[in-house]
Design an enzyme around this catalytic site. Structure first.
Site, PDB file in Angstrom:
ATOM      1  CG  PHE A 202      -1.964   1.130   1.243  1.00  0.00           C
ATOM      2  CD1 PHE A 202      -3.112   1.077   0.539  1.00  0.00           C
ATOM      3  CD2 PHE A 202      -1.414   2.334   1.975  1.00  0.00           C
ATOM      4  CE1 PHE A 202      -3.847   2.226   0.588  1.00  0.00           C
ATOM      5  CE2 PHE A 202      -2.306   3.628   1.801  1.00  0.00           C
ATOM      6  CZ  PHE A 202      -3.326   3.528   1.214  1.00  0.00           C
ATOM      7  CG  ASP A 311       5.662   3.711   1.592  1.00  0.00           C
ATOM      8  OD1 ASP A 311       5.704   4.524   2.673  1.00  0.00           O
ATOM      9  OD2 ASP A 311       4.701   3.724   0.834  1.00  0.00           O
ATOM     10  CE  LYS A 342      -0.284   5.798   7.579  1.00  0.00           C
ATOM     11  NZ  LYS A 342      -1.738   6.345   7.979  1.00  0.00           N
ATOM     12  CB  THR A 366       0.089  25.809  -3.743  1.00  0.00           C
ATOM     13  OG1 THR A 366      -0.675  25.784  -4.776  1.00  0.00           O
ATOM     14  CG2 THR A 366       0.103  27.076  -2.749  1.00  0.00           C
TER      15      THR A 366
END
Length: 484
Positions: A202, A311, A342, A366
């Site tokens: 994931f 990851d 997280k 941005t």
């Protein structure tokens, strides 16, 4: 096959309870209503009138939640071992977090949120160096901030593409044809490239990250995605020490498959520019890989001259007892990229210098992160060091894993395959339905826990989770298991 250093951690004796890190934290859970209770039901109905968010489980009174305990809208006080999917590093309302914005300067950072890619504050470099680089994975000294795990991975992929195409062009900038054709999503400006990921992985819900996500169908159904390859992640037999030969063979099988896929992708003119992998497949079912497997992946990446992306969105920030879970794997050198979010409170990616983009605006949005999150993270990191929370996590993790192993031996028809590093622990139920029943019954006992994969019960407490909290969890789980 978890590294031997980890196996040693898993066999330590139980520890006695220690003081609470948050004054006034409840001693035990207290349950007043069913969960969700009547107030949550009213709020759910009200929410549904303006927002489709059927994933909401219950509403929380964050003013009353404290330490390791979450209080819902109906006044139920639960021991929280899920913490917003492993995202709350110091529990609820930690005093060091509450005072993070006490200074006028911090408040001004909070309200004057800049577009960091063009107008950062004059202390931004110091924030990056003193906060994010102070806890960087060993060997990585470049960092880019983002807002979440998905956008961190998306931009990591872009760094992979840029490096690969720069190599293809021999370091020459793209020509006019490439610059014009990319505006129409055509070659040569839009090359055909891919990223290799793993079954059960994931990595997010935005298109590129979702193309690398293979854990639940509901994440992906009806969404057009890249035709990228996927390999097998090891599926070990437990207990590990009794299945060494089988698990070693599983590592080899999976590594051979990776090699086969990389060669096939090159032959099909859709070469892989990198591999993305989690140290522990969190959403996919808490599947672990051995040090040998992760070292093998790094060797393959070096052989094919592609990027090795680890990851650490869910595993980073301390829940395994180290700041970064891949530190357990004794890699020959640092991964090329490590993404995070997280427990780190901000998103972003650490990377090696050779992945720096050549041009302005190639990695850009941005905000490019939020400096106020680094103020919070600074407080978290100082608290981790001051209170030795990584040591606390290892001690609590020993109690958790020892307890899970005792329960799987006591209830072999209900639980199996207890595993974990630090408090990043899991155990499988015999069926999906049973897992869901166990989670529901745990709430009636005042424990908020989560699931992942098909049958796994996953434990994701805060870093202030102590041995006494681990004992409450194990005690509650045992009581639930006896009802079956």
């Amino acid at each position: 096959m978890i590294p031997s250093t980890t196996l040693k951690l898993m066999t330590r004796p139980l520890y006695v309870a220690s003081r609470s890190f948050v004054s006034g934290e409840p001693a035990r859970p207290t349950i007043k209503t069913e969960i969700p209770g009547p107030q949550s039901a009213i709020l759910l109905k009200d929410l549904d009138s303006i927002q489709a968010m059927k994933s909401v489980q219950f509403f929380v009174d964050y003013d009353k939640s404290l330490g390791n305990y979450i209080v819902d809208a109906d006044g139920n006080t639960m021991l929280d071992v899920f913490t917003s999917i492993s995202s709350i590093p110091l529990g609820y309302n930690h005093p060091n977090m509450l005072k993070a914005f006490d200074s006028d300067h911090a408040k001004k950072v909070l309200i004057n949120r800049p577009a960091l890619g063009v107008y950062p504050g004059n202390d931004w470099v110091d924030q990056l160096r003193n906060v994010l680089l102070s806890c960087a994975p060993p060997g990585l000294d470049q960092v880019i901030t983002m807002m979440c795990g998905s956008c961190s991975n998306e931009n990591a992929f872009k760094l992979m593409y840029f490096k690969y195409m720069d190599k293809v062009r021999g370091g020459i900038p793209p020509n006019d044809e490439a610059m014009k054709s990319c505006l129409d999503n055509l070659s040569p400006g839009t090359p055909r490239l891919s990223v290799l990921s793993f079954h059960g992985g994931f990595h997010g819900r935005t298109p590129g990250a979702l193309a690398c996500t293979h854990s639940k169908s509901i994440h992906k159904i009806d969404v057009p995605l890249y035709d990228w390859p996927v390999a097998d992640f090891p599926r070990y037999k437990y207990p590990l020490e009794e299945n060494t030969q089988e698990n070693t063979a599983e590592d080899k099988r999976c590594l051979d498959k990776v090699e086969e896929i990389l060669e096939r992708q090159t032959k099909n003119s859709n070469p892989c520019v990198g591999i993305i992998v989690e140290p522990i497949q969190a959403e996919g079912g808490d599947h672990h890989g051995s040090a040998n497997f992760f070292q093998g992946l790094q060797d393959i990446c070096k052989k094919h001259d592609i990027v090795y992306l680890v990851d650490e969105v869910q595993t980073g920030g301390g829940p395994t007892g180290k700041m970064w879970a891949h530190e357990y794997f004794n890699l020959r050198d640092a991964p090329d990229i490590v993404t995070f979010s997280k427990k780190m409170l901000t998103g972003g990616l650490y990377h090696k210098p050779d992945l720096r983009p050549n041009n302005a605006y190639q990695i850009f949005n941005t905000w490019v992160g939020d400096p106020s999150k680094l103020i919070l993270l600074d407080s978290v990191l100082k608290t981790i060091r001051q209170d030795k929370l990584l040591e606390t996590t290892l001690k609590a993790g020993d109690v958790l894993l020892s307890g899970l192993r005792r329960l799987e031996n006591q209830f072999p028809s209900l639980l199996h395959s207890a595993r974990g590093i630090g408090t990043f622990c899991a155990v499988d139920a015999d069926t999906s339905a049973r897992r869901d029943q166990i989670l529901a019954k745990l709430r009636t006992e005042g424990v908020h826990c989560g699931g992942c994969g098909e049958t796994a019960i996953r434990i994701r407490p805060a870093l202030i989770f102590e041995t006494k909290h681990a004992n409450i969890f194990i005690e509650s789980l045992e009581k639930v298991l006896k009802t079956f």
